[in-house]
Enzyme design. Sequence first.
Site, PDB file in Angstrom:
ATOM      1  N   CYS A  51      -7.448  -4.595 -16.600  1.00  0.00           N
ATOM      2  CA  CYS A  51      -7.671  -3.453 -15.712  1.00  0.00           C
ATOM      3  C   CYS A  51      -6.952  -3.550 -14.370  1.00  0.00           C
ATOM      4  CB  CYS A  51      -9.164  -3.244 -15.478  1.00  0.00           C
ATOM      5  SG  CYS A  51     -10.002  -4.631 -14.690  1.00  0.00           S
ATOM      6  N   ARG A  60     -15.525   1.857 -10.840  1.00  0.00           N
ATOM      7  CA  ARG A  60     -15.764   1.066  -9.625  1.00  0.00           C
ATOM      8  C   ARG A  60     -16.991   1.615  -8.891  1.00  0.00           C
ATOM      9  NH1 ARG A  60      -9.762   1.572  -9.438  1.00  0.00           N
ATOM     10  NH2 ARG A  60      -8.854  -0.514  -9.594  1.00  0.00           N
ATOM     11  N   ARG A  65     -18.631  -1.258 -13.666  1.00  0.00           N
ATOM     12  CA  ARG A  65     -18.639  -2.557 -12.999  1.00  0.00           C
ATOM     13  C   ARG A  65     -19.713  -2.533 -11.918  1.00  0.00           C
ATOM     14  NH1 ARG A  65     -13.306  -4.438  -9.897  1.00  0.00           N
ATOM     15  NH2 ARG A  65     -13.986  -2.855  -8.416  1.00  0.00           N
ATOM     16  N   ASN A  78      -5.009  -8.159 -10.571  1.00  0.00           N
ATOM     17  CA  ASN A  78      -4.710  -8.157  -9.134  1.00  0.00           C
ATOM     18  C   ASN A  78      -5.251  -9.423  -8.474  1.00  0.00           C
ATOM     19  OD1 ASN A  78      -3.781  -5.622  -9.722  1.00  0.00           O
ATOM     20  ND2 ASN A  78      -5.379  -4.523  -8.640  1.00  0.00           N
ATOM     21  N   ASP A  79      -6.559  -9.644  -8.629  1.00  0.00           N
ATOM     22  CA  ASP A  79      -7.155 -10.835  -8.020  1.00  0.00           C
ATOM     23  C   ASP A  79      -6.739 -12.107  -8.748  1.00  0.00           C
ATOM     24  OD1 ASP A  79      -8.427 -10.015  -5.739  1.00  0.00           O
ATOM     25  OD2 ASP A  79     -10.320  -9.560  -6.709  1.00  0.00           O
ATOM     26  N   GLU A 116     -11.072 -12.729 -13.229  1.00  0.00           N
ATOM     27  CA  GLU A 116     -10.167 -12.476 -12.105  1.00  0.00           C
ATOM     28  C   GLU A 116     -10.003 -13.694 -11.206  1.00  0.00           C
ATOM     29  OE1 GLU A 116     -11.842  -9.231  -9.796  1.00  0.00           O
ATOM     30  OE2 GLU A 116     -13.836  -9.741 -10.528  1.00  0.00           O
ATOM     31  N   HIS A 122       0.837  -1.206   0.000  1.00  0.00           N
ATOM     32  CA  HIS A 122       0.000   0.000   0.000  1.00  0.00           C
ATOM     33  C   HIS A 122       0.870   1.253   0.000  1.00  0.00           C
ATOM     34  CE1 HIS A 122      -3.810  -2.060   0.563  1.00  0.00           C
ATOM     35  NE2 HIS A 122      -3.287  -2.786   1.509  1.00  0.00           N
ATOM     36  N   ARG A 168      -1.601 -10.303  -1.896  1.00  0.00           N
ATOM     37  CA  ARG A 168      -0.624  -9.413  -2.542  1.00  0.00           C
ATOM     38  C   ARG A 168      -0.215  -8.234  -1.665  1.00  0.00           C
ATOM     39  NH1 ARG A 168      -3.082  -4.896  -5.203  1.00  0.00           N
ATOM     40  NH2 ARG A 168      -5.339  -4.905  -4.963  1.00  0.00           N
TER      41      ARG A 168
END
Length: 544
Positions: free
Chosen positions: A500, A294, A330, A452-453, A429, A187, A463
Amino acid sequence: MEKITGKSISGMVTIGPLRIFRWKEPDIPEMKVERPETEVARFDSARNTAGAKMKQFYQEAISHVGLDNASIFKVYQQMLADSEFIDSVRSMIRSQGINAEYAVSQAEQNFTRIYSADSDAYMQAHIADVQEIARILLRTLRQKKALFAQDEPCILYADDLTPSETIQMDTTKILGFVTKEGTPTSHTAILARALGVPAIVATGSDVDDSYDGKTAVIDGFSGTVYLDPTPGILSVMKEKQDQSIRLKDLLQQLKGLPSETKDGHRVEVAANVSSASDLAAVLKNDAEGIGLFRSEFIYMGRDTLPSEEEQFNIYKLALETMAGKRVIIRTLDIGADKEASAFHLPKEENPALGLRGIRISLKRPEIFKTQLRAILRASAFGKAAIMFPLITSVWEVWKAKEILDEVKRELDKKGIAYDHHMETGIMIETPAAALISDKLAKEVDFFSIGTNDLSQYTLVVDRTSRVLSDFFNPHHPAVLKLIRMTVENAHKEGIWVGMCGELGSDLSVTETFLKMGVDEFSVAPYSVLPLRQQIRSLDLSRKN
């Protein structure tokens, strides 16, 4: 001169005096209090103040790095509001009649000892959260405000920095930072990248206090830090810094140009949006559309569900702002680390594998229908597309489309306008979705790969975990193989594929993904122009 190397967060060069920041555990004496309840009230006041600060950081982080990466501040906020740690502090104040600072310090030591003894990686990763909450509370109780009080701009060195320390940086005074610990996917690193702060993490090297105040150089291109550089190195680095500034200026000249390789291969570079305030950054960075809107931000940070009209106005604003460019909305992706109190989701042992994404929409169809009506109505005001998250099977797509068709029929009966040709897509994902992408491709108009997922679920690694950073490799052959499979299956059925996740802005693999056939990239707004430049520098016809 000393030279150390680590992982670079951004391709920039910065030069300035080094300031060494070391978090010193304050010497907290145990003090007896006459009125424990008064001390509990003082502790709760500090806790509420800290919670409000985390809420502020959360909102700021959303605008910089999106909901997923801002979620750590939501975690802190929730821990400060209600957690076993908070209960433990209160209990010690009451039962032992001690001051709040000492109780916080003791609770931190106790929980660190407990979590360290647990072999579960998740529990061990939770140690950092407990330690950060303790630090935040101690600073608040002791009324310490300025973390990095500097009169002159400097480069900061620390063993490690937390997300809350990073987001408080005054970017006019902090020229860059270097840390001994950390990972490029943490982060802290993601925040630094978004804030435009040059940084080198995971150097593994401690810096002697004798370098404090001396000149330092961060070479973000090579991941090198020079401490007290020689005149020759300093001269070379100043020239490299000038080149990086010129490069930044050149990026602005890419506005209005196509995202096209030298041999004429055209792709679309869109932007991810996590709040309405992101729209200005999308326009500023010349994105060719919104590849991931999002929508869950509309549901978070509130106790009631948003109305259809409220959602409609937000979607309409995005579509009108983009003036005919595609906006992929989404549907809500609540669950796991993204909580919305209005949903009253049950506590789960493993929320990452629990009730989240499309599962909530299918379990609570009335909430889903409200969102779909708002999206459909807004589609009359621009080029909208709809996308379902966390798909793992064909029947989920069937059910989601069935509900979508039901809403369309309701709107038709009422004579309410919407785009009858609006595209419908899904996110790939999970390994399950990638492995059956040949079947899923027959059901939708496009795929968007959430790397990411996909990386996280494929590698079975959180992650964001510092403990597991050595095991998280989004370039893992298994991840790349699933991406390639997804693209090939999509193209066989004549549908397009976007990407994405974080990998989309990783310039080291842009050529790889273009050769696989990825048709669209959706990245953070600040990554649009660097990605366009990378695409325009490539020649796919050239043999390696």
